[in-house]
Motif scaffolding. Sequence first.
Motif, PDB file in Angstrom:
ATOM      1  N   TYR A 175       0.841  -1.201   0.000  1.00 39.19           N
ATOM      2  CA  TYR A 175       0.000   0.000   0.000  1.00 39.19           C
ATOM      3  C   TYR A 175       0.873   1.247   0.000  1.00 39.19           C
ATOM      4  N   ASP A 176       0.600   2.150  -0.928  1.00 40.28           N
ATOM      5  CA  ASP A 176       1.322   3.417  -1.045  1.00 40.28           C
ATOM      6  C   ASP A 176       0.309   4.542  -0.876  1.00 40.28           C
ATOM      7  N   GLU A 177       0.372   5.200   0.267  1.00 36.06           N
ATOM      8  CA  GLU A 177      -0.628   6.222   0.579  1.00 36.06           C
ATOM      9  C   GLU A 177      -0.627   7.356  -0.442  1.00 36.06           C
ATOM     10  N   THR A 178       0.526   7.680  -0.984  1.00 38.17           N
ATOM     11  CA  THR A 178       0.605   8.791  -1.936  1.00 38.17           C
ATOM     12  C   THR A 178      -0.084   8.466  -3.261  1.00 38.17           C
ATOM     13  N   VAL A 179      -0.250   7.186  -3.550  1.00 41.49           N
ATOM     14  CA  VAL A 179      -0.853   6.764  -4.821  1.00 41.49           C
ATOM     15  C   VAL A 179      -2.293   6.305  -4.640  1.00 41.49           C
ATOM     16  N   GLU A 180      -2.552   5.526  -3.595  1.00 45.36           N
ATOM     17  CA  GLU A 180      -3.837   4.860  -3.449  1.00 45.36           C
ATOM     18  C   GLU A 180      -4.856   5.603  -2.600  1.00 45.36           C
ATOM     19  N   HIS A 181      -4.399   6.531  -1.782  1.00 41.62           N
ATOM     20  CA  HIS A 181      -5.325   7.205  -0.859  1.00 41.62           C
ATOM     21  C   HIS A 181      -6.519   7.791  -1.609  1.00 41.62           C
ATOM     22  N   LEU A 182      -7.710   7.543  -1.085  1.00 40.14           N
ATOM     23  CA  LEU A 182      -8.931   8.054  -1.693  1.00 40.14           C
ATOM     24  C   LEU A 182      -9.597   9.018  -0.711  1.00 40.14           C
ATOM     25  N   PRO A 183      -9.961  10.220  -1.142  1.00 37.62           N
ATOM     26  CA  PRO A 183     -10.586  11.181  -0.226  1.00 37.62           C
ATOM     27  C   PRO A 183     -11.967  10.720   0.219  1.00 37.62           C
ATOM     28  N   LEU A 184     -12.388  11.236   1.348  1.00 37.51           N
ATOM     29  CA  LEU A 184     -13.646  10.820   1.976  1.00 37.51           C
ATOM     30  C   LEU A 184     -14.833  10.959   1.030  1.00 37.51           C
ATOM     31  N   GLU A 185     -14.890  12.067   0.289  1.00 40.04           N
ATOM     32  CA  GLU A 185     -16.061  12.320  -0.547  1.00 40.04           C
ATOM     33  C   GLU A 185     -16.187  11.343  -1.713  1.00 40.04           C
ATOM     34  N   ARG A 186     -15.142  10.608  -2.043  1.00 43.10           N
ATOM     35  CA  ARG A 186     -15.217   9.621  -3.130  1.00 43.10           C
ATOM     36  C   ARG A 186     -15.405   8.195  -2.615  1.00 43.10           C
ATOM     37  N   MET A 187     -15.471   8.035  -1.321  1.00 45.59           N
ATOM     38  CA  MET A 187     -15.565   6.687  -0.751  1.00 45.59           C
ATOM     39  C   MET A 187     -16.991   6.152  -0.791  1.00 45.59           C
ATOM     40  N   PRO A 188     -17.147   4.837  -1.004  1.00 46.21           N
ATOM     41  CA  PRO A 188     -18.466   4.218  -0.868  1.00 46.21           C
ATOM     42  C   PRO A 188     -18.986   4.349   0.561  1.00 46.21           C
ATOM     43  N   SER A 189     -20.271   4.161   0.706  1.00 45.88           N
ATOM     44  CA  SER A 189     -20.925   4.300   2.003  1.00 45.88           C
ATOM     45  C   SER A 189     -20.331   3.365   3.059  1.00 45.88           C
ATOM     46  N   LEU A 190     -20.001   2.141   2.676  1.00 45.53           N
ATOM     47  CA  LEU A 190     -19.495   1.169   3.649  1.00 45.53           C
ATOM     48  C   LEU A 190     -18.178   1.641   4.260  1.00 45.53           C
ATOM     49  N   GLU A 191     -17.294   2.209   3.447  1.00 46.62           N
ATOM     50  CA  GLU A 191     -16.022   2.712   3.980  1.00 46.62           C
ATOM     51  C   GLU A 191     -16.253   3.909   4.883  1.00 46.62           C
ATOM     52  N   ARG A 192     -17.191   4.777   4.517  1.00 46.48           N
ATOM     53  CA  ARG A 192     -17.473   5.933   5.372  1.00 46.48           C
ATOM     54  C   ARG A 192     -18.069   5.496   6.700  1.00 46.48           C
ATOM     55  N   TRP A 193     -18.781   4.364   6.712  1.00 44.69           N
ATOM     56  CA  TRP A 193     -19.303   3.831   7.971  1.00 44.69           C
ATOM     57  C   TRP A 193     -18.155   3.366   8.878  1.00 44.69           C
ATOM     58  N   VAL A 194     -17.151   2.698   8.304  1.00 47.57           N
ATOM     59  CA  VAL A 194     -16.009   2.253   9.115  1.00 47.57           C
ATOM     60  C   VAL A 194     -15.281   3.457   9.708  1.00 47.57           C
ATOM     61  N   LEU A 195     -15.112   4.501   8.918  1.00 48.74           N
ATOM     62  CA  LEU A 195     -14.462   5.712   9.436  1.00 48.74           C
ATOM     63  C   LEU A 195     -15.299   6.340  10.554  1.00 48.74           C
TER      64      LEU A 195
END
Length: 296
Positions: free
Chosen positions: A26-46
């Motif tokens: 995992y490379d945070e500089t490449v793969e990181h996805l901002p909150l507003e583009r995340m699916p609902s399930l990931e936003r629930w985990v956050l």
Amino acid sequence: ILQTSVDAYRKMRNTLRYLLGALHGYDETVEHLPLERMPSLERWVLHRLQELDGVVKAGYAAYDFKKVYSALFNFCVVDLSAFYLDVRKDALYCDRPDADRRRACRTVMHEVFMRLTAWLAPIMPFTMEEVWLSRFPSEDDSVHLRTFPKTPQDWHNGALAENWRTLRRLRRVVTGALEVERREKRIGSSLEAAPQVYVADPAYRAAMRAEAPGDIDDFLAEIAITSQAVLIDGAAPDGAFRIDDIADIAVVPGRAEGGKCARSWKYSTQIGADKRYPELSPRDADAVAYWDATHG
């Protein structure tokens, strides 16, 4: 008492071991996805991480280690292992590497890893040191040199959390119905199933509509880990599966239609739509084509 502690420790250790494997490369500089583009399930985990942040800090401030341990144990076992990681295995293993859903999953797993290792370090010092150095090898670093990560307030989302409470209640009935089908040898894997889910309360469809990124039935199949599913408003036929404490949901199990994808093992009527990959579903064919194109 000792065996109970051993079993609990093993479950938490296995969760962290899974995170280590899934975050390899995992490379945070490449793969990181901002909150507003995340699916609902990931936003629930956050959202759950934001809730736990307050519980953990308050527990440590009061020297209430049992409260901290209990909250984190339940999160690892109930929210992660039995639900989130189970649902997301398909996306993690089968989506193409640059797909938003997979990137969101790995981004969230990174955030979970960074917090769990810090939050559990005072209680499980040797294990957290082992986990931390397994991912970030160093001769002079230590998990015990860290402070608790800051958790953004905008991760908190009460309305989304309420919708997911509703959806997990629905999923529990579907899972119960599929367990009966497996026990009776009518299906092997849940991916062989295409349940019809009858709901009497419009709140279930409303929650599904609020959180589904596209087709509601596809979303239901995704969280139920089946190949297909149908949500139906109204009374279920006699003989439908029910759970005593959830009277407004009933499930009629059925078998999925189409062929079995050789890569994801999901059943689909579109197997072979991409002539280059006659044994794959369109999603998996796209992922393999991407891999072939980027790896020569």
